[in-house]
Design a protein around this motif. Structure first.
Motif, PDB file in Angstrom:
ATOM      1  N   THR A   1      -8.477  -2.487  -2.420  1.00 41.47           N
ATOM      2  CA  THR A   1      -9.328  -1.552  -1.722  1.00 41.47           C
ATOM      3  C   THR A   1      -8.695  -0.175  -1.844  1.00 41.47           C
ATOM      4  N   TRP A   2      -9.360   0.818  -1.303  1.00 40.07           N
ATOM      5  CA  TRP A   2      -8.777   2.159  -1.288  1.00 40.07           C
ATOM      6  C   TRP A   2      -8.575   2.607   0.145  1.00 40.07           C
ATOM      7  N   ASP A   3      -7.770   3.642   0.327  1.00 37.17           N
ATOM      8  CA  ASP A   3      -7.653   4.298   1.625  1.00 37.17           C
ATOM      9  C   ASP A   3      -7.959   5.779   1.401  1.00 37.17           C
TER      10      ASP A   3
ATOM     11  N   ASP B   1      -1.405   1.636   5.206  1.00 33.02           N
ATOM     12  CA  ASP B   1      -1.638   2.995   5.698  1.00 33.02           C
ATOM     13  C   ASP B   1      -0.472   3.653   6.417  1.00 33.02           C
TER      14      ASP B   1
ATOM     15  N   ASN C   1      -3.433   3.673  -3.223  1.00 34.14           N
ATOM     16  CA  ASN C   1      -2.825   3.161  -4.447  1.00 34.14           C
ATOM     17  C   ASN C   1      -2.282   4.299  -5.309  1.00 34.14           C
TER      18      ASN C   1
ATOM     19  N   SER D   1      -2.915  -5.335   6.317  1.00 38.41           N
ATOM     20  CA  SER D   1      -3.271  -3.920   6.413  1.00 38.41           C
ATOM     21  C   SER D   1      -2.168  -3.038   5.837  1.00 38.41           C
TER      22      SER D   1
ATOM     23  N   SER E   1      -7.582  -1.439   4.857  1.00 37.89           N
ATOM     24  CA  SER E   1      -6.641  -0.394   4.475  1.00 37.89           C
ATOM     25  C   SER E   1      -5.976   0.244   5.697  1.00 37.89           C
TER      26      SER E   1
ATOM     27  N   GLY F   1      -3.528  -2.530  -0.906  1.00 35.00           N
ATOM     28  CA  GLY F   1      -4.068  -2.276   0.419  1.00 35.00           C
ATOM     29  C   GLY F   1      -4.543  -0.861   0.650  1.00 35.00           C
ATOM     30  N   GLY F   2      -4.606  -0.044  -0.404  1.00 35.49           N
ATOM     31  CA  GLY F   2      -5.091   1.322  -0.264  1.00 35.49           C
ATOM     32  C   GLY F   2      -4.005   2.358  -0.465  1.00 35.49           C
TER      33      GLY F   2
ATOM     34  N   SER G   1       0.841  -1.195   0.000  1.00 36.25           N
ATOM     35  CA  SER G   1       0.000   0.000   0.000  1.00 36.25           C
ATOM     36  C   SER G   1       0.874   1.241   0.000  1.00 36.25           C
TER      37      SER G   1
ATOM     38  N   SER H   1       3.618  -1.317   4.177  1.00 34.68           N
ATOM     39  CA  SER H   1       3.456   0.079   3.753  1.00 34.68           C
ATOM     40  C   SER H   1       4.749   0.820   4.057  1.00 34.68           C
TER      41      SER H   1
END
Length: 295
Positions: free
Chosen positions: A103-105, A260, A67, A258, A219, A64-65, A39, A284
């Motif tokens: 998915t998005w964050d 972020d 992106n 996860s 995310s 994972g968000g 992510s 991340s």
């Protein structure tokens, strides 16, 4: 099977979250299915990890968000930021022959730490689905939120991946005015991350899962809550609900992924009545990292 799959996750986790050009390439022919995930990818920064991920021959890539980083309610800007990512040869080479889930964050959703209040969320969702080439007639085009699940069958068992949407339904956070932390937990029972509809979906999907492994992608971090940024710990009742949902549905081999935080982290907790520890792997960021972390 369990040992082989866990090894695969472990190798890919270390690879993706490394900030340097690494190292260990997955050549173990006993590994039946390899999942790569990550992510926090700034589309205007060269991502040096795509080639390294590709070397491990993943069967599945999970976003994972974050992106892209857009933070906008201007949908033309959002579209152009996705176009920038779509031009990256390294990314295109990675995903051209494998399945992608995402998915998005907040930064690709459109607003920092945003949630249910974002007035452009429906438009942003359609652009998200466009980027991932979701068919115009897919039920996901009418669904509120980008959550989804998919079962992958291998020679040694099955894996069900649940990708959650922690933005579309997320209610307000509580600012922490008493410390240097950004947020503090809401009063127990106040607010939601997933919302009623998504919770019902996840409960039914877990209840019907016959998979040997169940992987839940969020995310934001689920188990790590001491840092005071966004996390499921801001909604402590939601963590309890997830735990009880996993226990009550007897979901086998559940693993949490996860993003972020712009760091790599393993979080583990042992719940009573759950026969295995619940582990949250945070991967991340793909193009940048958090450098002010202190123990």
């Amino acid at each position: 099977m369990k040992i082989v799959l866990r090894l695969s996750f472990f190798i890919l986790f270390l690879l993706i979250t490394s900030c340097s050009s690494s190292k260990k390439i997955n050549t173990d022919k006993n590994i039946d299915f390899t999942i790569a995930f990550g992510s926090c990818n700034k589309q205007n920064i060269k991502n040096k990890l795509w080639k390294e991920v590709k070397k491990n021959n993943p069967n599945l890539w999970i976003w994972g968000g974050d992106n892209i980083y857009s933070d906008t309610d201007n949908m033309e800007v959002l579209k152009n930021d996705y176009k920038t990512l779509k031009k990256q040869k390294g990314y295109l080479n990675l995903v051209k022959d494998i399945h992608v889930m995402a998915t998005w964050d907040d930064h690709d959703y459109g607003i920092n730490d945003g949630g249910i209040e974002f007035h452009k969320k429906d438009e942003a969702q359609q652009i998200f689905l466009d980027f991932f080439n979701v068919d115009k007639n897919s039920p996901r085009r009418k669904q509120k939120g980008v959550y989804q699940s998919k079962v992958f069958k291998t020679n040694k068992g099955s894996i069900k991946v649940f990708v959650l949407d922690t933005r579309y339904f997320k209610t307000a956070l509580t600012n922490d005015t008493e410390s240097t932390k950004r947020y503090k937990p809401n009063p127990y029972g106040k607010g939601s991350i997933l919302g009623k509809t998504q919770w019902n979906w996840l409960t039914n999907e877990l209840n019907n899962s016959k998979a040997d492994f169940n992987i839940i992608v969020s995310s934001i971090q689920i188990l790590s809550g001491e840092h005071g940024f966004e996390t499921w710990a801001n909604f402590p009742h939601e963590i309890d609900k997830l735990k009880n949902t996993i226990i009550n549905n007897k979901a086998k081999g559940t693993l949490l992924l996860s993003g972020d935080r712009h760091i790599s982290e393993f979080s583990k907790i042992k719940f009573k009545n759950l026969s295995y520890p619940l582990i949250d792997f945070t991967s991340s960021g793909l193009t940048h990292s958090y450098t002010e972390y202190r123990m």
